[in-house]
Design a protein around this motif. Structure first.
Motif, PDB file in Angstrom:
ATOM      1  N   GLN A 177      22.001  -9.753 -34.939  1.00 38.70           N
ATOM      2  CA  GLN A 177      20.999  -8.726 -35.169  1.00 38.70           C
ATOM      3  C   GLN A 177      21.635  -7.402 -35.592  1.00 38.70           C
ATOM      4  OE1 GLN A 177      17.737  -9.514 -34.814  1.00 38.70           O
ATOM      5  NE2 GLN A 177      18.249 -11.597 -34.140  1.00 38.70           N
ATOM      6  N   THR A 178      20.948  -6.636 -36.407  1.00 36.94           N
ATOM      7  CA  THR A 178      21.387  -5.282 -36.728  1.00 36.94           C
ATOM      8  C   THR A 178      21.264  -4.420 -35.470  1.00 36.94           C
ATOM      9  OG1 THR A 178      20.634  -5.497 -39.007  1.00 36.94           O
ATOM     10  CG2 THR A 178      20.997  -3.262 -38.175  1.00 36.94           C
ATOM     11  N   ALA A 235      28.059  -6.833 -36.912  1.00 34.48           N
ATOM     12  CA  ALA A 235      26.863  -6.162 -37.441  1.00 34.48           C
ATOM     13  C   ALA A 235      27.008  -4.660 -37.244  1.00 34.48           C
ATOM     14  CB  ALA A 235      25.604  -6.667 -36.735  1.00 34.48           C
ATOM     15  N   THR A 236      26.506  -3.869 -38.199  1.00 35.03           N
ATOM     16  CA  THR A 236      26.588  -2.414 -38.123  1.00 35.03           C
ATOM     17  C   THR A 236      25.272  -1.801 -38.569  1.00 35.03           C
ATOM     18  OG1 THR A 236      27.344  -2.041 -40.389  1.00 35.03           O
ATOM     19  CG2 THR A 236      29.039  -2.555 -38.760  1.00 35.03           C
ATOM     20  N   LYS A 237      25.010  -0.587 -38.073  1.00 35.95           N
ATOM     21  CA  LYS A 237      23.836   0.158 -38.524  1.00 35.95           C
ATOM     22  C   LYS A 237      23.908   0.464 -40.018  1.00 35.95           C
ATOM     23  CE  LYS A 237      22.232   2.712 -34.450  1.00 35.95           C
ATOM     24  NZ  LYS A 237      22.039   4.084 -33.897  1.00 35.95           N
ATOM     25  N   GLY A 281      25.145  -1.328 -42.345  1.00 34.08           N
ATOM     26  CA  GLY A 281      25.077  -2.495 -43.214  1.00 34.08           C
ATOM     27  C   GLY A 281      26.421  -3.129 -43.521  1.00 34.08           C
ATOM     28  N   LYS A 341      29.437  -5.502 -42.873  1.00 40.66           N
ATOM     29  CA  LYS A 341      29.509  -6.770 -42.150  1.00 40.66           C
ATOM     30  C   LYS A 341      30.770  -7.525 -42.561  1.00 40.66           C
ATOM     31  CE  LYS A 341      26.509  -8.844 -45.652  1.00 40.66           C
ATOM     32  NZ  LYS A 341      25.210  -9.539 -45.901  1.00 40.66           N
TER      33      LYS A 341
END
Length: 380
Positions: free
Chosen positions: A93-94, A165-167, A169, A171
């Motif tokens: 999940q983000t 995952a990163t805020k 985007g 990856k």
């Protein structure tokens, strides 16, 4: 006479087939006693009359061995295919409240959330921060390392698989340009009290301070500078580690050795290669070489007596049909050593060599606590 001939043929077959059964049996039984048997068989076979008789017996045994070897290879390939199909990738999940997560976990999460997400660790080993890396995986798929403090709060995360995952985007597989576009200029130093620790500008990784953590994005130079791994360390934990190198000792030595072993297998699985088994005898040979380099202040595959890695393994009674050696020196952790080896083409080829089946790792520290890492790969 027929019974004696049959027993002799059986003995030859067992001896010839040793590369097939020694690997799985060695996981549960110390087979070092076989060194003396090997030498006795070699001495026995050196006698002309015996060698001629064994040659006649061996013709049929060799044919049977070839069939047995192919059968084992087919079964191993079948199992590896089944294992690959059986392992599912989790839904990543983000993150909502953290800049970076690994397997949906963030620094600050409680350990009960880790257990709910990952279950029980496969291994716990000491790291350079004086805490433990708890290692989670499913046959080295979905590989994650987690560190926690005394209060049961996550203080460190690492993966070299598609668990990122990163805020912003970024990856697994994002380019270095994507990372720098998202986060700007990386750090060139980390200040700890009155000391500043420079971040090496090798192009192999970038370090950022984000959301109360130091985040290292590792790049694969052989896959267009794409993100291949991430390490997230709580800022308080990083600042508490006020030396470049942790104090070397037996626990950290074993920690680095087992971490390198796990990191290697996680990388192999990520690239579609079979998992290696730990080989204690080969590890002992690797340890001796690391200790020799640390004690005598040199860094080379050839020791001061002119012995190659293959000479050293043979001297220790290790039989192999193929072998390779990786060396690293001075990296402050097993993670940085492994990532550096993956970006060195020759070392990378050893790590991802399809034919290798066994790995022994040996670590030693010099007087300044600088680690020397030796990896010996082989197949029998």
């Amino acid at each position: 006479m027929r019974k004696l001939f049959a027993l002799a043929a059986l003995a030859v077959l067992i001896f010839l087939a040793r590369p097939l059964w020694e690997e799985p049996v060695s996981r549960y039984v110390d087979l070092s006693f076989l060194d003396r048997i090997d030498q006795a068989i070699t001495d026995f076979r050196d006698k002309p009359a015996v060698n001629e008789a064994i040659g006649k017996i061996g013709e049929g045994a060799e044919s049977l061995y070839a069939k047995l070897e192919q059968s084992v290879k087919d079964e191993r390939a079948r199992k590896q295919g089944a294992e690959t199909e059986a392992v599912d990738k989790p839904d990543i999940q983000t993150p909502a409240n953290a800049p970076v997560t690994v397997h949906n976990l963030a620094v600050g999460d409680p350990l009960d959330r880790v257990q709910a997400e990952l279950g029980e660790p496969a291994r716990s080993t000491v790291n350079e921060y004086g805490t433990d890396w708890n290692t989670y995986h499913d046959g080295y798929h979905n590989f994650v390392m987690v560190a926690a403090d005394a209060k049961g709060r996550v203080t460190g995360l690492y993966t070299n698989q598609d668990m990122i995952a990163t805020k912003a985007g970024v990856k697994y597989g994002s380019s270095k340009a994507d990372v720098e576009a998202a986060y700007g200029k990386p750090l060139d130093r980390i200040v700890k009290g009155r000391n500043a620790f420079l971040v090496q500008n090798t192009g192999e990784y970038d370090v950022y301070e984000l959301g109360g953590s130091y985040i290292t994005f590792f790049y694969d130079l052989h896959q267009n500078d794409t993100v291949t791994a991430v390490q997230v360390i709580d800022k308080k934990l990083e600042l508490s580690h006020d030396a470049l190198y942790a104090a070397g000792g037996p626990a950290l030595k074993e920690g680095f050795e087992r971490q390198l072993f796990d990191l290697t297998n996680a990388a192999r699985v990520a690239h579609g290669e079979p998992v290696l088994d730990w080989d204690g005898r080969t590890s002992a040979t690797a340890v001796k070489h690391s200790e020799d380099m640390a004690k005598n202040n040199y860094f080379s595959h050839e020791n001061l007596s002119g012995q190659s890695p293959f000479d050293r393994m043979a001297e220790d009674g290790i039989q192999f049909r193929g072998a390779g050696e990786n060396l690293a020196y001075g990296q402050p952790s097993a993670i940085f050593a492994h990532e550096g080896l993956m970006n060195s083409l020759g070392h990378r080829k050893n790590i991802l060599n399809h034919d290798f089946r066994l790995l022994g790792v040996g670590v030693a520290f010099n007087g300044e606590n600088q680690p020397y890492y030796t990896e010996n790969f082989l197949f029998k």
